[in-house]
Scaffold this motif. Structure first.
Motif, PDB file in Angstrom:
ATOM      1  N   LYS A   1       0.821  -1.211   0.000  1.00 26.58           N
ATOM      2  CA  LYS A   1       0.000   0.000   0.000  1.00 26.58           C
ATOM      3  C   LYS A   1       0.856   1.262   0.000  1.00 26.58           C
ATOM      4  O   LYS A   1       0.587   2.213  -0.753  1.00 26.58           O
ATOM      5  N   SER A   2       1.909   1.281   0.837  1.00 25.70           N
ATOM      6  CA  SER A   2       2.749   2.483   0.915  1.00 25.70           C
ATOM      7  C   SER A   2       3.527   2.701  -0.375  1.00 25.70           C
ATOM      8  O   SER A   2       3.671   3.842  -0.830  1.00 25.70           O
ATOM      9  N   VAL A   3       4.018   1.623  -0.981  1.00 26.48           N
ATOM     10  CA  VAL A   3       4.759   1.753  -2.237  1.00 26.48           C
ATOM     11  C   VAL A   3       3.832   2.239  -3.356  1.00 26.48           C
ATOM     12  O   VAL A   3       4.194   3.109  -4.150  1.00 26.48           O
ATOM     13  N   THR A   4       2.615   1.694  -3.386  1.00 25.17           N
ATOM     14  CA  THR A   4       1.642   2.128  -4.389  1.00 25.17           C
ATOM     15  C   THR A   4       1.295   3.603  -4.197  1.00 25.17           C
ATOM     16  O   THR A   4       1.184   4.368  -5.165  1.00 25.17           O
ATOM     17  N   GLY A   5       1.145   4.019  -2.931  1.00 20.80           N
ATOM     18  CA  GLY A   5       0.828   5.416  -2.657  1.00 20.80           C
ATOM     19  C   GLY A   5       1.939   6.368  -3.050  1.00 20.80           C
ATOM     20  O   GLY A   5       1.681   7.473  -3.526  1.00 20.80           O
ATOM     21  N   LYS A   6       3.185   5.950  -2.853  1.00 25.12           N
ATOM     22  CA  LYS A   6       4.318   6.829  -3.161  1.00 25.12           C
ATOM     23  C   LYS A   6       4.687   6.857  -4.641  1.00 25.12           C
ATOM     24  O   LYS A   6       5.230   7.835  -5.124  1.00 25.12           O
ATOM     25  N   SER A   7       4.416   5.760  -5.350  1.00 26.62           N
ATOM     26  CA  SER A   7       4.861   5.680  -6.751  1.00 26.62           C
ATOM     27  C   SER A   7       3.716   5.600  -7.756  1.00 26.62           C
ATOM     28  O   SER A   7       3.860   6.038  -8.898  1.00 26.62           O
ATOM     29  N   GLY A   8       2.602   5.009  -7.357  1.00 29.35           N
ATOM     30  CA  GLY A   8       1.487   4.853  -8.284  1.00 29.35           C
ATOM     31  C   GLY A   8       1.517   3.563  -9.090  1.00 29.35           C
ATOM     32  O   GLY A   8       0.636   3.322  -9.917  1.00 29.35           O
ATOM     33  N   VAL A   9       2.525   2.699  -8.869  1.00 29.53           N
ATOM     34  CA  VAL A   9       2.611   1.448  -9.631  1.00 29.53           C
ATOM     35  C   VAL A   9       1.530   0.476  -9.179  1.00 29.53           C
ATOM     36  O   VAL A   9       0.954   0.610  -8.091  1.00 29.53           O
TER      37      VAL A   9
ATOM     38  N   ASP B   1      13.163  -9.995  -2.043  1.00 30.20           N
ATOM     39  CA  ASP B   1      11.946 -10.188  -2.843  1.00 30.20           C
ATOM     40  C   ASP B   1      12.174  -9.703  -4.277  1.00 30.20           C
ATOM     41  O   ASP B   1      12.833  -8.686  -4.507  1.00 30.20           O
ATOM     42  N   ALA B   2      11.605 -10.434  -5.216  1.00 32.70           N
ATOM     43  CA  ALA B   2      11.551  -9.978  -6.606  1.00 32.70           C
ATOM     44  C   ALA B   2      10.125  -9.504  -6.847  1.00 32.70           C
ATOM     45  O   ALA B   2       9.178 -10.296  -6.813  1.00 32.70           O
ATOM     46  N   VAL B   3       9.969  -8.202  -7.047  1.00 27.41           N
ATOM     47  CA  VAL B   3       8.651  -7.589  -7.132  1.00 27.41           C
ATOM     48  C   VAL B   3       8.327  -7.291  -8.596  1.00 27.41           C
ATOM     49  O   VAL B   3       9.139  -6.690  -9.310  1.00 27.41           O
ATOM     50  N   ILE B   4       7.141  -7.693  -9.043  1.00 25.78           N
ATOM     51  CA  ILE B   4       6.709  -7.446 -10.424  1.00 25.78           C
ATOM     52  C   ILE B   4       5.566  -6.446 -10.385  1.00 25.78           C
ATOM     53  O   ILE B   4       4.534  -6.685  -9.743  1.00 25.78           O
ATOM     54  N   VAL B   5       5.777  -5.310 -11.063  1.00 28.43           N
ATOM     55  CA  VAL B   5       4.788  -4.230 -11.039  1.00 28.43           C
ATOM     56  C   VAL B   5       4.560  -3.706 -12.457  1.00 28.43           C
ATOM     57  O   VAL B   5       5.365  -3.923 -13.359  1.00 28.43           O
ATOM     58  N   ALA B   6       3.455  -2.978 -12.632  1.00 30.59           N
ATOM     59  CA  ALA B   6       3.150  -2.305 -13.893  1.00 30.59           C
ATOM     60  C   ALA B   6       2.956  -0.826 -13.620  1.00 30.59           C
ATOM     61  O   ALA B   6       2.434  -0.437 -12.565  1.00 30.59           O
ATOM     62  N   GLY B   7       3.383   0.009 -14.562  1.00 30.23           N
ATOM     63  CA  GLY B   7       3.216   1.450 -14.380  1.00 30.23           C
ATOM     64  C   GLY B   7       3.799   2.226 -15.528  1.00 30.23           C
ATOM     65  O   GLY B   7       4.453   1.679 -16.421  1.00 30.23           O
ATOM     66  N   SER B   8       3.562   3.539 -15.509  1.00 29.75           N
ATOM     67  CA  SER B   8       4.141   4.429 -16.514  1.00 29.75           C
ATOM     68  C   SER B   8       5.612   4.661 -16.209  1.00 29.75           C
ATOM     69  O   SER B   8       6.111   4.278 -15.134  1.00 29.75           O
ATOM     70  N   THR B   9       6.308   5.306 -17.130  1.00 32.10           N
ATOM     71  CA  THR B   9       7.738   5.578 -16.926  1.00 32.10           C
ATOM     72  C   THR B   9       7.973   6.378 -15.657  1.00 32.10           C
ATOM     73  O   THR B   9       8.859   6.057 -14.858  1.00 32.10           O
TER      74      THR B   9
ATOM     75  N   LYS C   1       9.917   5.099 -12.319  1.00 34.65           N
ATOM     76  CA  LYS C   1      11.093   5.819 -11.812  1.00 34.65           C
ATOM     77  C   LYS C   1      10.975   6.031 -10.301  1.00 34.65           C
ATOM     78  O   LYS C   1      11.931   5.809  -9.547  1.00 34.65           O
ATOM     79  N   LYS C   2       9.811   6.477  -9.854  1.00 41.60           N
ATOM     80  CA  LYS C   2       9.590   6.675  -8.414  1.00 41.60           C
ATOM     81  C   LYS C   2       9.718   5.355  -7.664  1.00 41.60           C
ATOM     82  O   LYS C   2      10.298   5.302  -6.572  1.00 41.60           O
ATOM     83  N   PHE C   3       9.184   4.297  -8.249  1.00 39.65           N
ATOM     84  CA  PHE C   3       9.251   2.977  -7.623  1.00 39.65           C
ATOM     85  C   PHE C   3      10.694   2.512  -7.469  1.00 39.65           C
ATOM     86  O   PHE C   3      11.100   2.041  -6.402  1.00 39.65           O
ATOM     87  N   ILE C   4      11.490   2.664  -8.533  1.00 39.59           N
ATOM     88  CA  ILE C   4      12.892   2.229  -8.504  1.00 39.59           C
ATOM     89  C   ILE C   4      13.679   3.004  -7.461  1.00 39.59           C
ATOM     90  O   ILE C   4      14.522   2.442  -6.753  1.00 39.59           O
ATOM     91  N   ARG C   5      13.402   4.295  -7.323  1.00 46.41           N
ATOM     92  CA  ARG C   5      14.135   5.119  -6.357  1.00 46.41           C
ATOM     93  C   ARG C   5      13.854   4.718  -4.920  1.00 46.41           C
ATOM     94  O   ARG C   5      14.663   4.975  -4.017  1.00 46.41           O
ATOM     95  N   LEU C   6      12.715   4.085  -4.678  1.00 47.69           N
ATOM     96  CA  LEU C   6      12.391   3.636  -3.321  1.00 47.69           C
ATOM     97  C   LEU C   6      13.292   2.499  -2.867  1.00 47.69           C
ATOM     98  O   LEU C   6      13.462   2.262  -1.670  1.00 47.69           O
ATOM     99  N   PHE C   7      13.884   1.779  -3.838  1.00 46.21           N
ATOM    100  CA  PHE C   7      14.674   0.594  -3.500  1.00 46.21           C
ATOM    101  C   PHE C   7      16.110   0.704  -3.999  1.00 46.21           C
ATOM    102  O   PHE C   7      16.783  -0.272  -4.201  1.00 46.21           O
TER     103      PHE C   7
END
Length: 566
Positions: free
Chosen positions: A515-523, A548-556, A560-566
């Motif tokens: 939930k927190s990752v989705t809220g911060k990145s939108g993925v 963990d190997a996380v599989i997500v879908a999202g815009s560029t 980018k926001k998602f990758i920066r979290l990790f």
């Protein structure tokens, strides 16, 4: 004499410098005429003497409307001054901009940069111009690493600099000039991607191989040049045409059996065959719905794939439209293709029990065009047991109807009316559009898969009746993006709506929930792989852990926001 006059007139019409010269000659002549007139009239009508220097100064001040130190009261001098002012307004405020502006813009316009504003490190260099380089910049912008485009044509480099102002540096320089590569900081680069013709690529590789440790990727028109460019020093040699052919084929094949191009990271996630531990590996498989499939006519919710097999349907194609997050009430028909996400073994069971039809029911495919794309489609489909009839103007040693794919009789001879698939793979977008129109009219229920070279042709092909269109430059950009970004993120698939599905390995301790990752990145989370288990469609409360190997879908931007979290 007549031809000489025409030549002079053409020079005057086409040369900015000549027109400006003529203007200044006429302007000087006008000042001279006014000076002579004023010098002769002023003493007679004002009763005062005036020398030539004062006359010239008066004329210039009056023409430029700055005012004069000489006084005058007679009507004649007033009228003369008025004529001078009007002439000046016309000459200066109307004619000058028309003549000088184009020249001044050309002079003051900055040329493309010869070097970057600062040193670059661990960057990617793209060599060449065109739709492919644009697609490359789009794919690579997922990472924060800097991108540099090198182009040897000055005009093209200037255009690229304007186009990629915020996303990439652009420099201009000759490919055979060592200084060009010094200014590209090639010693510090991680990757060099070459998008020129094969001869130019070979020359560039031989010129830079000794001055860089960067991994060199060559994008070629014909994959047959592979061994020569590898010998020159390329680590990867990719043909967008060959890859496009495989992608087109896999939008038709129910259960892909061809090779997965293992050298490209992420492609192994798009097949469900030959897995050693399928229960622990998540896959995203594209499945076309056949006319004879028992899933036809049902709603997505009626299939209950998640309840029965633990498989979700995150995206679908339907009637040429890509739908992300399809509604469970969406009806499945023969124009529908499903994207199934889940464990490989679960997807295999779901396909077998819900979607699979016998080989006899699949029928044959018509392949229009047997170039690099068409031959790649042919190889892939034949390996999966689908019979093919090729339509091409040249004769090949395959099951073929020789002739023009735009000829209705030729298509009928290829039994287009009985075919399940038509793969339109010619090198001319206009021919592909017309062939698509004909195939759709000759067989309204056929599944049409087409290639395109120009982005502007994609919508036209869909309007003509194509169910899926593969844009060749974008396919090439995505293939290279898989290699360059492999250390940052694994691209599983690029989606038609501008989104991507990626896999990211979490390499340090985190305290994030889904939930927190989705809220911060939108993925959008699709799944999580762990050493002991896998999770499909995780809940918002699921906590992410290191490893963990996380599989997500999202815009560029979301990714980018998602990758920066990790």
């Amino acid at each position: 004499m007549r031809s000489r006059k025409h030549l002079i007139w053409r020079i005057i019409q086409t040369s900015v410098e000549m027109r400006i010269l003529i203007y200044f000659v006429l302007f000087a002549l006008l000042i001279t005429i006014f000076t002579v007139i004023f010098h002769g009239l002023y003493p007679d009508f004002e009763g005062k003497t005036v020398d030539w220097a004062q006359s010239v100064l008066f004329v210039i001040q009056t023409i430029t409307t700055t005012g004069s130190l000489l006084t005058y009261h007679s009507d004649t001098i007033i009228i003369l001054s008025t004529i001078m002012m009007l002439s000046g307004v016309i000459m200066i405020f109307m004619v000058v901009p028309l003549l000088l502006t184009p020249y001044l813009v050309a002079v003051l316009r900055s040329g493309p940069a010869r070097k970057t504003p600062h040193a670059l490190y661990h960057h990617t260099i793209i060599v060449g111009n065109g739709e492919l380089s644009r697609a490359l910049v789009e794919s690579l912008s997922l990472s924060d690493k800097e991108i540099l485009i090198v182009e040897e044509d000055e005009t093209a480099a200037r255009t690229l600099a304007r186009k990629h102002l915020r996303r990439a540096f652009v420099i201009w320089g000759e490919y055979d000039d060592p200084q060009t590569w010094e200014q590209a900081w090639i010693r510090n680069a991680d990757f060099v991607i070459l998008c020129e013709n094969e001869r130019t690529i070979a020359s560039i590789i031989l010129g830079i191989r000794g001055i860089t440790s960067a991994r060199i990727i060559s994008i070629v028109d014909k994959v047959s040049f592979d061994r020569y460019l590898r010998y020159a020093g390329a680590e990867y040699v990719l043909s967008p045409k060959q890859i496009t052919g495989r992608i087109l084929a896999r939008h038709a094949i129910l259960n892909p059996a061809g090779d997965t191009e293992s050298s490209l990271p992420g492609l192994d996630r798009l097949t469900i065959n030959n897995e050693e531990f399928p229960e622990k590996i998540l896959r995203l498989i594209h499945i076309p719905v056949m006319v004879e499939s028992k899933a036809k006519g049902k709603q997505i919710g009626d299939l209950d794939l998640y309840g029965k097999y633990g498989v979700i349907v995150p995206f679908i194609w339907k009637s040429g439209r890509f739908i992300s997050l399809p509604d469970t009430e969406e009806t499945i028909d023969a124009t529908t293709s499903l994207f199934l996400f889940g464990r490989a073994d679960a997807i295999r069971r779901a396909v077998h029990e819900e979607l699979e039809v016998s080989r006899e029911q699949i029928g044959h495919a018509v392949i229009a065009g047997f170039g690099d794309v068409g031959s790649s489609v042919y190889t892939e489909m034949m390996a999966s047991g689908i019979s093919c009839i090729v339509v091409d103007a040249k004769k090949y040693d395959v099951n073929e109807v020789e002739g023009n794919a735009e000829d209705e009789e030729i298509l009928r001879e290829a039994r287009i009316g009985e075919a399940q698939f038509c793969i339109v793979a010619l090198n001319d977008d206009n021919v592909n559009i017309f062939t698509t129109l004909m195939a759709r009219n000759l067989n309204p229920g056929i599944r049409i898969l087409a290639r395109a070279n120009d982005p502007l042709s994609v919508d036209k092909l869909y309007r003509a009746g194509a169910d899926y269109v593969a844009l060749l430059p974008r396919i090439g950009g995505q293939a290279v993006g898989r290699i360059v970004l492999a250390d940052t993120v694994t691209i599983i698939i690029d989606l038609p709506d501008g989104e991507m599905v990626v896999l990211k390995q979490i390499q340090h301790p985190v305290e994030h929930s889904v939930k927190s990752v989705t809220g911060k990145s939108g993925v959008r989370f699709l799944g999580i792989e762990r050493s002991e288990s896998v999770i499909v469609s995780p809940t918002e409360e699921e906590i992410l852990h290191e490893g963990d190997a996380v599989i997500v879908a999202g815009s560029t931007e979301q990714l980018k926001k998602f990758i920066r979290l990790f």
